[in-house]
Design a protein around this motif. Structure first.
Motif, PDB file in Angstrom:
ATOM      1  N   TYR A 192       0.923  -1.377  -0.025  1.00 29.15           N
ATOM      2  CA  TYR A 192      -0.029  -0.033  -0.129  1.00 29.15           C
ATOM      3  C   TYR A 192       0.871   1.211  -0.049  1.00 29.15           C
ATOM      4  O   TYR A 192       2.066   1.006   0.272  1.00 29.15           O
ATOM      5  CB  TYR A 192      -1.208   0.051   1.196  1.00 29.15           C
ATOM      6  CG  TYR A 192      -0.334  -0.071   2.612  1.00 29.15           C
ATOM      7  CD1 TYR A 192       0.251   1.185   3.182  1.00 29.15           C
ATOM      8  CD2 TYR A 192      -0.389  -1.033   3.157  1.00 29.15           C
ATOM      9  CE1 TYR A 192       0.839   1.037   4.389  1.00 29.15           C
ATOM     10  CE2 TYR A 192       0.232  -1.295   4.542  1.00 29.15           C
ATOM     11  CZ  TYR A 192       0.904  -0.005   5.188  1.00 29.15           C
ATOM     12  OH  TYR A 192       1.437  -0.087   6.223  1.00 29.15           O
ATOM     13  N   ASP A 214      -3.639   3.465   0.973  1.00 26.20           N
ATOM     14  CA  ASP A 214      -4.039   3.546  -0.327  1.00 26.20           C
ATOM     15  C   ASP A 214      -3.787   2.093  -0.680  1.00 26.20           C
ATOM     16  O   ASP A 214      -2.684   1.584  -1.244  1.00 26.20           O
ATOM     17  CB  ASP A 214      -3.479   4.398  -1.049  1.00 26.20           C
ATOM     18  CG  ASP A 214      -4.115   4.375  -2.385  1.00 26.20           C
ATOM     19  OD1 ASP A 214      -4.996   3.529  -2.752  1.00 26.20           O
ATOM     20  OD2 ASP A 214      -3.520   5.006  -3.549  1.00 26.20           O
ATOM     21  N   LEU A 215      -4.735   0.957  -0.550  1.00 19.92           N
ATOM     22  CA  LEU A 215      -4.550  -0.463  -1.030  1.00 19.92           C
ATOM     23  C   LEU A 215      -4.397  -0.539  -2.555  1.00 19.92           C
ATOM     24  O   LEU A 215      -4.207  -1.613  -2.967  1.00 19.92           O
ATOM     25  CB  LEU A 215      -5.443  -1.234  -0.217  1.00 19.92           C
ATOM     26  CG  LEU A 215      -5.337  -0.989   1.350  1.00 19.92           C
ATOM     27  CD1 LEU A 215      -6.349  -2.124   1.943  1.00 19.92           C
ATOM     28  CD2 LEU A 215      -4.091  -1.673   1.939  1.00 19.92           C
ATOM     29  N   GLU A 216      -5.014   0.374  -3.040  1.00 19.52           N
ATOM     30  CA  GLU A 216      -5.193   0.288  -4.675  1.00 19.52           C
ATOM     31  C   GLU A 216      -3.844   0.469  -5.372  1.00 19.52           C
ATOM     32  O   GLU A 216      -3.682   0.168  -6.683  1.00 19.52           O
ATOM     33  CB  GLU A 216      -6.235   1.276  -5.022  1.00 19.52           C
ATOM     34  CG  GLU A 216      -7.699   0.978  -4.588  1.00 19.52           C
ATOM     35  CD  GLU A 216      -8.174  -0.484  -4.713  1.00 19.52           C
ATOM     36  OE1 GLU A 216      -7.882  -0.959  -5.888  1.00 19.52           O
ATOM     37  OE2 GLU A 216      -8.854  -1.120  -3.882  1.00 19.52           O
ATOM     38  N   SER A 217      -2.957   1.337  -4.662  1.00 16.04           N
ATOM     39  CA  SER A 217      -1.810   1.602  -5.311  1.00 16.04           C
ATOM     40  C   SER A 217      -0.715   0.405  -5.487  1.00 16.04           C
ATOM     41  O   SER A 217      -0.395  -0.183  -4.478  1.00 16.04           O
ATOM     42  CB  SER A 217      -1.203   2.848  -4.544  1.00 16.04           C
ATOM     43  OG  SER A 217      -0.109   3.050  -5.288  1.00 16.04           O
ATOM     44  N   SER A 218      -0.261   0.118  -6.578  1.00 14.24           N
ATOM     45  CA  SER A 218       0.675  -0.953  -6.582  1.00 14.24           C
ATOM     46  C   SER A 218       1.958  -0.661  -6.861  1.00 14.24           C
ATOM     47  O   SER A 218       2.892  -1.236  -6.986  1.00 14.24           O
ATOM     48  CB  SER A 218       0.321  -2.058  -7.729  1.00 14.24           C
ATOM     49  OG  SER A 218      -0.007  -1.029  -8.909  1.00 14.24           O
TER      50      SER A 218
END
Length: 434
Positions: A371, A381-385
């Motif tokens: 994250y 922000d768990l959507e950010s890779s």
């Protein structure tokens, strides 16, 4: 009766002994643009008599040339031409000074968002973080951001300096309002020690000398706090850690049998006779002597740099670590860490980088970016890779060599590392092991 030469020698020795044994405090300044960080450092240097006359004359001349009716103390620290032209701090400026009670190393860090990486660099070795806020503006996003970063970096002491009190007529209510707001915000952070001091860097109120305009404030001046804040207990004196930096083999007939291992003690206390283990080989031996220059020491502790001699001829080289037999770090190749990314090329999975941990170097593969942390709200922000420039996030790595590490919360030296671009040799990331 001693002659004049002997008196001078004795005096120089006394000064050397005092200077050598004096405690050292590293502190970093942080805050929004124009909060007065550089001016405050200039005031500290000026009022503590740590500026040469020619330096002060040069600043006074430059100030008058720009039409100022006061001496621009920020010019003492903003050394880059672009910093002087824009009136902002870009790079980390280090300044050194001493008082009769303590030696200081100051890191004047930038306030702009785009220079977060510089701020992390300057604060990574600090014992104390000094966050400035403008009394007229109160807490800003950058003030909170820097407090969060100092908390992530486990800086054990934090001072909130409410600056420019002269521009709000030294109003006590303004001070108490900002103090209460920051105290509430600090409950979300890991700040073991917090002090709030009202100051005027430009006029010198409560910086080195007490303010006549704020008799309602009963706390210490900023300098008094810096001189007396206790930092010795902040270091890990339980878990013995000695990363070997250099194998000492003097090329002389007198010392041709001498073999020592130089480095810095980053944890615990070492004494002759102690049973130790050399990692990662696992060989055990005892310390025969601890050397510093031309003398032997009864013990060594953080952050002393010494040379250790061992009783047995065990294989020890740069990158190895000397630790206690029953309290040694477990070698690991899987690293879970918070990483501050410092370059424009994003950090993402499957990326290969060089890694440097204490005195040990190897290569690492990015397994995953779990994250990205919003340092303003602490939202994950768990959507950010990926991580972009100045981003901080949780990253999992796999190294080609076993690292002898501890959690960053336990030891800031063995719990941190840097990531290096193998093509350019540039440092692109700084990590804190979880």
């Amino acid at each position: 009766m001693p002659n004049e030469t002997e008196n001078i020698t004795a005096g120089e020795q006394a000064v050397e002994n005092v200077t050598t044994n004096m405690d050292l405090l590293r502190f970093a300044t942080a805050g929004s643009v124009d909060d007065g960080k550089s001016t405050l450092i200039g005031r500290l240097l000026l009022d503590s008599k740590s500026i040469f006359e020619d330096q002060l004359e040069a600043v006074e001349t430059t100030s008058k040339g720009k039409g100022y009716d006061y001496t621009d103390l920020a010019l003492l620290t903003d050394g880059l031409r672009s910093e002087r032209e824009q009136g902002i701090t870009i790079d980390v400026a280090y300044r050194y000074f001493a008082t009769p009670n303590r030696k200081f190393i100051i890191a004047d860090t930038p306030g702009h968002v785009q220079y977060t990486r510089n701020m992390v660099t300057g604060a990574s070795t600090a014992d104390l973080g000094l966050v400035l806020v403008d009394a007229r503006q109160g807490l800003t996003e950058q003030s909170r951001r820097h407090a969060v970063i100092l908390s992530l970096l486990r800086v054990p002491h934090l001072v909130l300096a409410i600056n420019k009190m002269d521009l709000v007529n030294f109003d006590r209510d303004v001070y108490e309002k900002i103090q209460a707001e920051f105290a509430q915000f600090a409950t979300k952070l890991n700040i073991p020690d917090l002090a709030v001091i009202p100051i005027s860097a430009l006029q010198g109120d409560n910086v080195v000398n007490r303010s006549e305009h704020m008799d309602w404030y009963a706390g210490p001046t900023l300098m008094h706090h810096l001189e007396h804040v206790h930092v010795a207990s902040d270091r890990d004196l339980v878990d013995t850690r000695f990363p070997v930096q250099y194998v000492v083999r003097p090329k002389s007939d007198e010392y041709h049998d001498y073999r020592g291992y130089g480095g810095q003690v980053v944890g615990g206390v070492l004494k002759p006779g102690d049973e130790v283990v050399v990692l990662p080989s696992g060989m055990t031996t005892r310390i025969s002597a601890i050397d510093l220059y031309d003398k032997t020491l009864p013990e060594a502790y953080p952050p002393m740099s010494v040379t250790i001699r061992l009783e047995d001829d065990v294989d020890v080289s740069r990158g190895d670590m000397i630790a206690r037999v029953r309290n040694a770090p477990s070698p690991t190749q899987d690293i879970d860490a918070m990483v501050c990314w410092m370059t424009t090329t994003p950090l993402g999975p499957r990326q290969k980088l060089a890694i440097k941990h204490t005195t040990r170097s190897g290569r690492a593969l990015v397994k995953d970016v779990l994250y990205r942390l919003d340092v303003n709200t602490l939202h994950r922000d768990l959507e950010s890779s990926t991580l972009g420039l100045n981003d901080i996030g949780r990253v999992q790595l796999r190294s080609t060599i076993p690292l002898l590490c501890d959690p960053y919360s336990q030891n800031r030296d063995t719990g941190s590392f840097i990531l290096i671009d193998e093509t350019t040799g540039a440092t692109v990331g700084a990590g804190m092991i979880l």
